[in-house]
Write a protein that holds these residues in place. Structure first.
Motif, short mmCIF file in Angstrom:
data_model
loop_
_atom_site.label_atom_id
_atom_site.label_comp_id
_atom_site.label_asym_id
_atom_site.label_seq_id
_atom_site.Cartn_x
_atom_site.Cartn_y
_atom_site.Cartn_z
N LYS A 293 32.86 113.45 108.10
CA LYS A 293 32.48 114.05 106.83
C LYS A 293 31.10 114.67 106.95
CE LYS A 293 31.63 112.81 101.96
NZ LYS A 293 31.63 111.72 100.97
N ILE A 294 30.94 115.83 106.35
CA ILE A 294 29.65 116.50 106.29
C ILE A 294 29.42 116.96 104.85
CG2 ILE A 294 30.69 118.69 107.02
CD1 ILE A 294 28.00 119.43 108.26
N VAL A 295 28.20 116.72 104.35
CA VAL A 295 27.81 117.10 102.99
C VAL A 295 26.51 117.89 103.09
CG1 VAL A 295 27.14 116.31 100.70
CG2 VAL A 295 28.90 115.07 101.98
N VAL A 296 26.51 119.10 102.56
CA VAL A 296 25.32 119.95 102.54
C VAL A 296 25.12 120.39 101.09
CG1 VAL A 296 24.22 122.03 103.41
CG2 VAL A 296 25.80 120.75 104.87
N GLY A 297 24.09 119.87 100.44
CA GLY A 297 23.86 120.22 99.05
C GLY A 297 22.74 119.41 98.45
N GLN A 298 22.86 119.11 97.16
CA GLN A 298 21.85 118.38 96.42
C GLN A 298 22.49 117.20 95.70
OE1 GLN A 298 20.38 121.52 93.86
NE2 GLN A 298 18.58 121.84 95.18
N GLU B 32 24.01 109.11 86.31
CA GLU B 32 24.87 109.05 87.49
C GLU B 32 24.54 110.25 88.39
OE1 GLU B 32 29.62 109.31 88.74
OE2 GLU B 32 29.00 109.30 86.63
N ARG B 33 24.33 109.99 89.65
CA ARG B 33 24.00 111.05 90.60
C ARG B 33 25.25 111.47 91.37
NH1 ARG B 33 18.83 112.41 91.55
NH2 ARG B 33 17.22 111.14 90.53
N ARG B 34 25.41 112.76 91.48
CA ARG B 34 26.57 113.31 92.18
C ARG B 34 26.08 114.36 93.19
NH1 ARG B 34 30.23 114.71 86.84
NH2 ARG B 34 30.28 112.58 85.94
N ASP B 35 26.85 114.47 94.28
CA ASP B 35 26.55 115.49 95.30
C ASP B 35 27.11 116.82 94.85
OD1 ASP B 35 25.34 113.63 96.95
OD2 ASP B 35 27.22 113.10 97.95
N VAL B 36 26.24 117.81 94.83
CA VAL B 36 26.63 119.17 94.45
C VAL B 36 26.30 120.08 95.63
CG1 VAL B 36 26.26 121.08 92.86
CG2 VAL B 36 26.25 118.73 92.01
N GLY B 37 27.28 120.75 96.13
CA GLY B 37 27.08 121.63 97.29
C GLY B 37 28.39 121.78 98.05
N LEU B 38 28.30 121.60 99.35
CA LEU B 38 29.46 121.78 100.21
C LEU B 38 29.83 120.45 100.85
CD1 LEU B 38 30.13 124.75 102.54
CD2 LEU B 38 30.44 122.47 103.44
N THR B 39 31.10 120.09 100.77
CA THR B 39 31.59 118.84 101.35
C THR B 39 32.83 119.15 102.18
OG1 THR B 39 30.79 117.57 99.44
CG2 THR B 39 32.42 116.52 100.86
#
Length: 702
Positions: A503-508, A536-543
């Motif tokens: 898994k790769i996550v690129v965002g905020q 609640e914090r969520r990942d926003v970007g590319l997953t």
């Protein structure tokens, strides 16, 4: 051909006279066949000539030899000088021509035959003038330049070049064709015969045939490293010379299925040494009793904990299928258990030691501790050798391409006019009123002066009228055309093991308010208010999440989840709005090919029109009574995927260095320009590396 110089006519005449004299000898001088005496030579007297050239121009000697030998001879303009060529007795025409070639060779010239034409050129140029080419010995004079191809059957052609190079003339060549393991040699014909004899003597089979040595006590994979180390120490210690060619080096391979070692030795002596080492090491263990059944197996690629669980399950299933009385069950505890209890218990433990076993993983050293009798241990080792192999990896390259095009146009005219007056008061008005904010004529003229409202975007023009010393906006025209294009390309890349999820996550990581509570603190008497919010914090970007599985044919099956999200600039009463585009799919892709996962092609058009009924339909003049706006949005989104199977360390190293060089080149191109005022220079750059080598660390600039 040029005419012969007078000063050389005497020499040529002497040669011709010798030739005529040989033809005029009576046949009676020859030995008689009836006398029973064998003739001295098979050469006819008419085929023999005598040569007598003293300090004669080479060109003249060449003309005479062409006449004597009956061959076409051409001289290179660079061939100059004199030549002395004499014979003590008459010789054959072929011998005379060969003697002429030898004399030329001594003076640095060579003869090359091409299509029946003999060219006399400097020796350094002979290899470039063509000549005879064959893979067999050439029937040409020994002092003539030719090219011969030697095809080798056993020896490596590169190994013979250092041996043959000193034996070939400095002006001639020897080359290797690695494709068919052959030598291409250009030299004098007599030297090619000598080179051919040397090649034939060296091109012999050195390596022995394959030999399979089955083992009775030891494990092939355990014994192989020890035998290899002993053979290498024998080679370096002087017992046997080390071979420079790896194709003839002694090779040992462990065959796990039959528990044997396959040997291919460089020579019979090395084969006998390897066989002796294997037989001496293949001895039963000196440990007796249960302690001799404990083995430690160090794994190379597999994970000890997972492999131990697999082996336990496999043997437990085998014991369950066997069933019946006396069948022992595999112990799956964390540690070996000793023999305790009564005599019956002792018998049970004895049966366990004979037919059962225990497997424990040691994570710190990635090893397996196996407590099992020899037959069971051999079976387990065969399974371990098959499972403990290097797993292939998959480099997944994902391409997310999004192209947007937005266009908007607006045009409208608004006006206001009074209908009549009574003194300074207005008794009525007539006009149009469209839009909101700065686009509305009434809002703009009432709030524009205070600065609370500004004119809308685009071109605005209007007319002001004065009434009672006050200026009012009587007409407002607005023209607007907007266009926007977007091109987004994202290429997330990740490398993972076969059948392992990555898994790769690129965002905020963006906070979202999920609830709030306010406590007025009424009982405390302070009257303070304590607001409380839950976030609640969520990942926003590319997953990108992918799990590849490689088949035997090289096809890659992948479970893919890909998501691209962003925060919308608009905020409603409930909170932030996020835009999300995701794909979740299972695909089958060939190695190295590009496949499209999916996408969205969207084309939107919207238009709005505010107008006065009837009046707006009048040609041309109707534009004064309406306001119109149009908008069109186009968006194309495509997601592509390309898997690359990486099966060995060399392929992984090549891919890593390729990406490394790409990033280093981008960093070098992004260096700041020199500035005499600003002394801080030099953006960070990846350290340099040698071709084919890993990067070496370099100190960072202060």
């Amino acid at each position: 051909m040029n005419r012969i110089a007078p000063k050389h006519c005497a020499s040529l005449a002497l040669v011709l006279c010798a030739h005529t004299w040989a033809q005029a000898q009576p046949a009676a001088n020859a030995p008689s066949a009836a006398s029973g005496t064998a003739p001295r030579s098979t050469q006819k007297p008419s085929d023999q000539v005598s040569l007598n050239f003293t300090n004669t121009e080479i060109s003249e000697v060449a003309r005479a030899m062409a006449l004597i030998a009956g061959r076409s001879v051409v001289l290179d303009p660079r061939v100059k000088g004199t030549l002395t060529l004499n014979t003590d007795r008459p010789v054959s025409r072929a011998a005379a021509f060969n003697q002429f070639l030898a004399a030329l060779r001594l003076q640095g010239y060579a003869v090359v035959e091409s299509a029946g034409l003999y060219k006399i050129v400097p020796e350094a140029e002979a290899k470039l003038q063509g000549g005879n080419v064959s893979d067999q010995p050439l029937p040409v004079p020994g002092n003539q330049i030719a090219t011969q191809i030697f095809r080798l059957s056993h020896e490596n052609a590169n190994n013979l070049v250092p041996i043959l190079r000193p034996l070939i003339s400095p002006n001639n060549t020897i080359n290797v064709n690695p494709g068919n393991n052959s030598l291409v040699v250009t030299d004098y014909a007599e030297n090619l015969l000598r080179v051919g004899r040397i090649v034939a003597a060296l091109d012999i089979p050195n390596a022995t045939d394959l030999e399979i040595i089955p083992l009775k006590h030891a494990i092939a994979s355990d014994l192989l490293p020890l035998v290899n180390r002993l053979l290498e120490s024998q080679s370096t210690g002087g017992a046997a010379p080390a071979q420079s060619d790896t194709s003839y080096r002694t090779t040992l391979i462990a065959e796990a299925r039959s528990n044997a070692i396959i040997i291919r030795a460089a020579n019979p002596a090395r084969l006998a040494l390897a066989r002796s080492l294997v037989e001496r090491l293949d001895q039963p263990s000196s440990l007796a009793g249960p302690a001799g059944n404990i083995h430690v197996v160090y794994l190379k690629n597999a994970e000890a904990a997972k492999l131990a669980a697999t082996l336990r399950a496999a043997i437990a299933a085998g014991d369950a299928r066997a069933g019946g009385a006396g069948a022992a069950t595999l112990t799956t505890g964390a540690a070996p258990t000793g023999a305790t209890g009564s005599a019956a218990g002792g018998v049970q433990n004895q049966n366990l030691a004979l037919t059962g076993g225990q497997i424990q993983a040691e994570p710190s050293t990635n090893a397996l501790i196996i407590s099992a009798p020899e037959p069971l241990y051999r079976q387990l080792r065969a399974v371990i050798d098959q499972l403990d192999t290097r797993r292939a990896q998959v480099l997944v390259e994902s391409l997310i391409v999004e192209v947007r095009a937005e266009k908007a146009e607006e045009f409208g005219i608004q006006w206001q006019a009074p209908l009549g007056r009574r003194g300074d008061g207005t008794i009525g008005f007539l006009g149009t009123n469209f839009g909101t904010g700065g686009d509305n004529i009434l809002t703009l003229q009432t709030q524009g002066a205070s600065g609370r409202v500004s004119p809308g975007q685009g071109l605005n023009f209007g007319f002001l009228s004065r009434a009672g010393g006050v200026y009012t906006l009587s007409m407002l025209g607005r023209f607007l055309q907007e266009s926007g294009d977007g091109n987004i390309l994202s290429t997330p890349t990740l490398l993972t093991l076969d059948n392992e999820e990555a898994k790769i996550v690129v965002g905020q990581n963006v906070p979202f308010v999920t609830g709030q509570y306010t406590n007025a603190n009424v009982g405390s008497g302070s009257g303070s208010v304590n607001p409380f919010q839950t976030i609640e914090r969520r990942d926003v970007g590319l997953t990108l999440r992918v799990k590849p599985q490689i088949s035997e044919s090289g096809t890659v099956r992948m479970q893919i989840f890909q998501e691209v999200s962003s925060i919308s600039p608009t905020v409603n009463s409930s909170g932030r709005i996020t835009n999300k585009r995701s794909i979740e799919s299972n695909v089958l892709v060939e190695d190295g090919t590009i496949v499209v996962l999916g996408g969205l092609l969207r084309d939107e058009f919207s238009g709005n029109e505010d107008k006065i009924p009837g009046l707006s339909d009048i040609p041309l003049l109707g534009r004064l009574f309406k306001s119109e706006g149009r908008k069109r949005n186009k968006s194309n989104l495509m997601v592509f995927l390309r898997p690359i199977v990486v099966r060995d360390a060399a392929a992984s190293h090549s891919l890593s260095l390729d990406r490394y060089d790409l990033m280093r080149g981008l960093q070098q191109n992004a260096q700041p320009t020199a500035n005499p005022v600003l002394r801080l220079e030099g953006a960070p750059v990846l350290p340099s590396r040698s071709p084919g080598q890993a990067p070496t660390a370099s100190p960072a600039k202060p």
